[in-house]
Design a protein around this motif. Structure first.
Motif, PDB file in Angstrom:
ATOM      1  N   VAL A   1     -58.931  33.907 -44.667  1.00 36.20           N
ATOM      2  CA  VAL A   1     -58.997  34.653 -43.331  1.00 36.20           C
ATOM      3  C   VAL A   1     -57.543  34.185 -42.474  1.00 36.20           C
ATOM      4  CG1 VAL A   1     -59.858  34.630 -40.956  1.00 36.20           C
ATOM      5  CG2 VAL A   1     -61.207  34.852 -43.073  1.00 36.20           C
ATOM      6  N   GLN A   2     -56.973  35.405 -42.148  1.00 35.70           N
ATOM      7  CA  GLN A   2     -55.607  34.954 -41.298  1.00 35.70           C
ATOM      8  C   GLN A   2     -55.800  35.463 -39.833  1.00 35.70           C
ATOM      9  OE1 GLN A   2     -52.067  37.090 -43.078  1.00 35.70           O
ATOM     10  NE2 GLN A   2     -51.049  36.938 -40.860  1.00 35.70           N
ATOM     11  N   THR A   3     -55.254  34.347 -39.022  1.00 34.80           N
ATOM     12  CA  THR A   3     -55.368  34.841 -37.506  1.00 34.80           C
ATOM     13  C   THR A   3     -54.059  34.281 -37.086  1.00 34.80           C
ATOM     14  OG1 THR A   3     -56.844  34.718 -35.837  1.00 34.80           O
ATOM     15  CG2 THR A   3     -56.533  32.678 -36.750  1.00 34.80           C
ATOM     16  N   GLU A   4     -53.765  34.759 -35.770  1.00 35.27           N
ATOM     17  CA  GLU A   4     -52.529  34.339 -35.106  1.00 35.27           C
ATOM     18  C   GLU A   4     -52.900  34.020 -33.557  1.00 35.27           C
ATOM     19  OE1 GLU A   4     -51.173  38.842 -34.863  1.00 35.27           O
ATOM     20  OE2 GLU A   4     -52.327  38.456 -36.555  1.00 35.27           O
ATOM     21  N   GLU A   5     -51.734  34.027 -32.750  1.00 35.51           N
ATOM     22  CA  GLU A   5     -51.731  33.485 -31.586  1.00 35.51           C
ATOM     23  C   GLU A   5     -50.804  34.484 -30.613  1.00 35.51           C
ATOM     24  OE1 GLU A   5     -51.060  29.502 -28.633  1.00 35.51           O
ATOM     25  OE2 GLU A   5     -50.400  29.502 -30.825  1.00 35.51           O
ATOM     26  N   HIS A   6     -51.442  35.241 -29.680  1.00 37.82           N
ATOM     27  CA  HIS A   6     -50.572  35.796 -28.661  1.00 37.82           C
ATOM     28  C   HIS A   6     -51.299  35.705 -27.212  1.00 37.82           C
ATOM     29  CE1 HIS A   6     -47.156  37.135 -30.702  1.00 37.82           C
ATOM     30  NE2 HIS A   6     -47.906  37.751 -31.391  1.00 37.82           N
TER      31      HIS A   6
ATOM     32  N   THR B   1     -55.777  30.594 -42.333  1.00 36.64           N
ATOM     33  CA  THR B   1     -54.444  30.477 -42.048  1.00 36.64           C
ATOM     34  C   THR B   1     -54.151  30.828 -40.851  1.00 36.64           C
ATOM     35  OG1 THR B   1     -53.603  30.605 -44.247  1.00 36.64           O
ATOM     36  CG2 THR B   1     -51.908  30.969 -42.651  1.00 36.64           C
ATOM     37  N   VAL B   2     -53.566  30.000 -39.918  1.00 31.21           N
ATOM     38  CA  VAL B   2     -53.117  30.278 -38.488  1.00 31.21           C
ATOM     39  C   VAL B   2     -51.613  30.635 -38.630  1.00 31.21           C
ATOM     40  CG1 VAL B   2     -52.925  29.523 -35.971  1.00 31.21           C
ATOM     41  CG2 VAL B   2     -55.020  28.977 -37.278  1.00 31.21           C
ATOM     42  N   SER B   3     -51.408  31.932 -38.539  1.00 30.63           N
ATOM     43  CA  SER B   3     -49.766  32.177 -38.890  1.00 30.63           C
ATOM     44  C   SER B   3     -49.393  33.413 -37.871  1.00 30.63           C
ATOM     45  CB  SER B   3     -49.849  32.950 -40.154  1.00 30.63           C
ATOM     46  OG  SER B   3     -48.612  33.438 -40.464  1.00 30.63           O
TER      47      SER B   3
ATOM     48  N   THR C   1     -51.784  25.779 -41.229  1.00 28.96           N
ATOM     49  CA  THR C   1     -51.147  25.985 -39.954  1.00 28.96           C
ATOM     50  C   THR C   1     -49.447  26.395 -40.197  1.00 28.96           C
ATOM     51  OG1 THR C   1     -52.658  24.700 -38.762  1.00 28.96           O
ATOM     52  CG2 THR C   1     -50.598  25.257 -37.659  1.00 28.96           C
ATOM     53  N   VAL C   2     -49.083  27.537 -39.699  1.00 27.31           N
ATOM     54  CA  VAL C   2     -47.906  27.984 -39.660  1.00 27.31           C
ATOM     55  C   VAL C   2     -47.275  27.795 -38.355  1.00 27.31           C
ATOM     56  CG1 VAL C   2     -46.160  29.657 -40.091  1.00 27.31           C
ATOM     57  CG2 VAL C   2     -48.038  29.403 -41.710  1.00 27.31           C
ATOM     58  N   ALA C   3     -46.452  26.936 -38.093  1.00 25.80           N
ATOM     59  CA  ALA C   3     -45.751  26.794 -36.788  1.00 25.80           C
ATOM     60  C   ALA C   3     -44.593  27.585 -36.693  1.00 25.80           C
ATOM     61  CB  ALA C   3     -45.565  25.068 -36.598  1.00 25.80           C
ATOM     62  N   GLY C   4     -44.629  28.260 -35.635  1.00 26.85           N
ATOM     63  CA  GLY C   4     -43.632  29.138 -35.060  1.00 26.85           C
ATOM     64  C   GLY C   4     -43.047  28.777 -33.856  1.00 26.85           C
ATOM     65  N   ILE C   5     -42.115  29.245 -33.249  1.00 26.26           N
ATOM     66  CA  ILE C   5     -41.667  29.229 -31.892  1.00 26.26           C
ATOM     67  C   ILE C   5     -41.658  30.375 -31.053  1.00 26.26           C
ATOM     68  CG2 ILE C   5     -40.048  27.220 -32.419  1.00 26.26           C
ATOM     69  CD1 ILE C   5     -37.747  29.220 -31.668  1.00 26.26           C
ATOM     70  N   GLY C   6     -42.490  31.397 -31.624  1.00 26.79           N
ATOM     71  CA  GLY C   6     -42.490  32.670 -30.595  1.00 26.79           C
ATOM     72  C   GLY C   6     -41.180  33.244 -30.465  1.00 26.79           C
TER      73      GLY C   6
ATOM     74  N   HIS D   1     -51.677  14.673 -45.129  1.00 25.78           N
ATOM     75  CA  HIS D   1     -52.005  15.573 -43.618  1.00 25.78           C
ATOM     76  C   HIS D   1     -52.415  16.932 -44.010  1.00 25.78           C
ATOM     77  CE1 HIS D   1     -48.197  17.477 -44.060  1.00 25.78           C
ATOM     78  NE2 HIS D   1     -47.293  16.661 -44.294  1.00 25.78           N
ATOM     79  N   PRO D   2     -52.770  17.667 -43.018  1.00 24.38           N
ATOM     80  CA  PRO D   2     -53.184  18.846 -43.451  1.00 24.38           C
ATOM     81  C   PRO D   2     -51.792  19.892 -43.513  1.00 24.38           C
ATOM     82  CG  PRO D   2     -54.319  18.146 -41.269  1.00 24.38           C
ATOM     83  CD  PRO D   2     -53.265  16.880 -41.862  1.00 24.38           C
ATOM     84  N   LEU D   3     -52.211  20.701 -44.187  1.00 20.51           N
ATOM     85  CA  LEU D   3     -51.011  21.707 -44.753  1.00 20.51           C
ATOM     86  C   LEU D   3     -50.410  22.458 -43.601  1.00 20.51           C
ATOM     87  CD1 LEU D   3     -49.446  22.748 -46.895  1.00 20.51           C
ATOM     88  CD2 LEU D   3     -51.304  24.811 -47.396  1.00 20.51           C
ATOM     89  N   LEU D   4     -49.202  22.072 -43.313  1.00 27.65           N
ATOM     90  CA  LEU D   4     -48.311  22.483 -41.993  1.00 27.65           C
ATOM     91  C   LEU D   4     -46.948  23.008 -42.693  1.00 27.65           C
ATOM     92  CD1 LEU D   4     -47.660  22.375 -39.105  1.00 27.65           C
ATOM     93  CD2 LEU D   4     -46.754  20.174 -39.322  1.00 27.65           C
ATOM     94  N   LEU D   5     -46.903  24.248 -42.367  1.00 25.25           N
ATOM     95  CA  LEU D   5     -45.514  25.178 -42.638  1.00 25.25           C
ATOM     96  C   LEU D   5     -44.944  25.316 -41.433  1.00 25.25           C
ATOM     97  CD1 LEU D   5     -48.136  26.490 -44.598  1.00 25.25           C
ATOM     98  CD2 LEU D   5     -46.059  27.340 -45.725  1.00 25.25           C
TER      99      LEU D   5
END
Length: 327
Positions: free
Chosen positions: A42-47, A75-77, A106-111, A165-169
Motif C-alpha cells: 500500500v502506498q500513501t503520501e502527505e499533503h 510505503t509513505v512516499s 518511509t521515503v523522506a522528501g522535502i516537498g 533501523h526501519p527502512l528509510l529512503l
C-alpha cells in the motif's frame, strides 16, 4: 512477478465529513482485501491544506492499515520531512515499525509547496538544513543510545523492531537529495526515472565511503485503473484522473521532476499521454511492467468503481502473473 502496489491519497473534492469517513473506511477494507490477495504494497503520501481533502496524515493511515492487515507493506512516499518534529517522528515510526513487524517503508522528501511550509510556520528557505537535521536525528534516535539534540542530551524509547533501523529512503529529484542520501549511507528514491542522478549518487557513495542503493521508477510507471470496457470508463470516470493530474501540475514548477507529472488539460489529452491508464485485465497482463501501481480511488473516484477495479486486478490479473512467475 512484478511488484504490485495499491495507492491511496484519499482525495475527494467537496466531500462532506460523512462521505470522507466512508471513503477512509473503504480504503482500509481495500487494503485488507489486497493483503489477502497477495498484493505487495500500500502506498500513501502527505499533503497539507489541499482544497480536495488530500491525505495529510500518512502515518495515522499506515497504522490503521497495519491493524487491518498481516503481510502487506506500507510505503509513505513521501513524508515532508522538514514539517515534522524530528523526535516525535522518530517515535511515531518506531511504534509503527513495532506494530507492523517491520512493514513500514518511509521515503523522506522535502516537498515543493511553499504553502505547506507557511501553514506550519516553517521557513521554506531552511528546508535543506531541516531535512539534514531530521534524518540525522532519526538515525541516532533509533539506536536507543543517548545523543545530543539541539544542545540537550536525549534518548528515545522504545527501539524499533527492524535492525539496525526501519527502512528509510531519501527522496527527491535534485543533486542535493542524492548527496544527502549518500552522505548518510541511506538508499535513494528519485522521484522520476533519472539515470544521471543515480550515477551521481553512486559517485557520492564512493566519495563518502558509504553504502547504499537506488529504488528508481521505470521510465514509464503509469497509474492504473482496471475496467472491462476502458472506453466507457474513460468517458464516465476520466474527470477524476484529470482532477488529480491538474492538481499535481498546479503544484509543480518547471524544476520539479516527477513520474506522475502531466501536461494534460483535457481527458482526451490525459488518455493519450499515458501517465494515467485505464486498462482491461488482458491489457494489464500484457503490459509487462516491473511494477504495477493501481490507483482505485484516484481523484475522488466513486468507491464502488474503485472496488470494481481492485477486484478485476486481484481476480483477473494477479492469477495470470502468479502463474507465469511459477513456471
Amino acid at each position: 512477478m512484478p511488484v504490485t502496489v495499491v495507492r491511496f491519497n484519499l482525495v475527494a473534492p467537496g466531500a462532506a465529513p460523512a462521505a470522507l469517513s466512508a471513503r477512509y473506511r473503504a480504503a482500509l477494507e481495500m487494503a485488507a482485501y489486497a493483503d489477502e490477495r497477495g498484493i505487495s504494497t500500500v502506498q500513501t503520501e502527505e499533503h497539507h491544506g489541499a482544497d480536495d481533502n488530500w491525505l495529510p496524515s500518512p502515518f495515522a493511515f499506515a497504522g490503521a492499515v497495519f491493524g487491518a492487515t498481516r503481510r502487506i507493506a506500507v510505503t509513505v512516499s513521501a513524508v515532508i520531512g522538514p514539517l515534522h518534529d524530528p523526535l516525535r517522528l522518530a517515535e511515531e515510526i518506531a511504534v509503527l515499525d513495532l506494530l507492523s513487524g517491520g512493514r513500514l517503508v518511509t521515503v523522506a522528501g522535502i516537498g515543493y509547496r511553499p504553502e505547506e511550509y507557511a501553514l506550519f510556520d516553517v521557513d521554506f528557505r531552511r528546508r535543506g538544513r531541516l531535512q539534514d537535521e531530521l534524518l540525522e536525528t532519526l538515525l541516532k534516535a533509533w539506536s536507543g543510545e543517548e545523543f545530543t539534540y539541539r544542545g540537550r542530551t536525549v534518548r528515545l524509547t522504545p527501539r524499533p523492531f527492524t535492525d539496525p533501523h526501519p527502512l528509510l529512503l531519501v527522496g527527491g529529484s535534485s543533486k542535493a537529495a542524492a548527496r544527502r542520501a549518500a552522505r548518510l549511507g541511506l538508499p535513494f528514491f528519485p522521484s522520476a526515472h533519472l539515470p544521471e542522478l543515480e550515477s551521481y549518487y553512486k559517485e557520492k557513495l564512493a566519495e563518502y565511503g558509504t553504502e547504499g542503493w537506488v529504488m528508481m521508477p521505470a521510465a514509464e510507471t503509469p497509474l492504473l485503473h482496471i475496467a472491462e470496457d476502458p472506453d466507457r470508463a474513460w468517458a464516465e470516470y476520466g474527470e477524476h484522473f484529470l482532477h488529480e493530474a491538474r492538481t499535481y501540475a498546479s503544484w509543480q514548477s518547471g524544476r520539479i521532476r516527477s513520474v506522475v507529472k502531466s501536461a494534460a488539460t483535457t481527458v482526451q489529452e490525459l488518455r493519450a499521454e499515458g501517465v494515467y491508464r485505464i486498462l482491461s485485465p488482458q491489457e494489464c497482463v500484457a503490459l509487462g511492467a516491473d511494477s504495477l501501481v493501481l490507483h482505485p480511488l484516484a481523484g475522488g473516484m466513486p468507491v464502488e468503481e474503485g472496488w470494481r477495479s481492485l477486484r478485476l486486478f486481484a481476480e483477473r490479473v494477479l492469477p495470470v502473473l502468479e502463474d507465469r512467475a511459477a513456471r
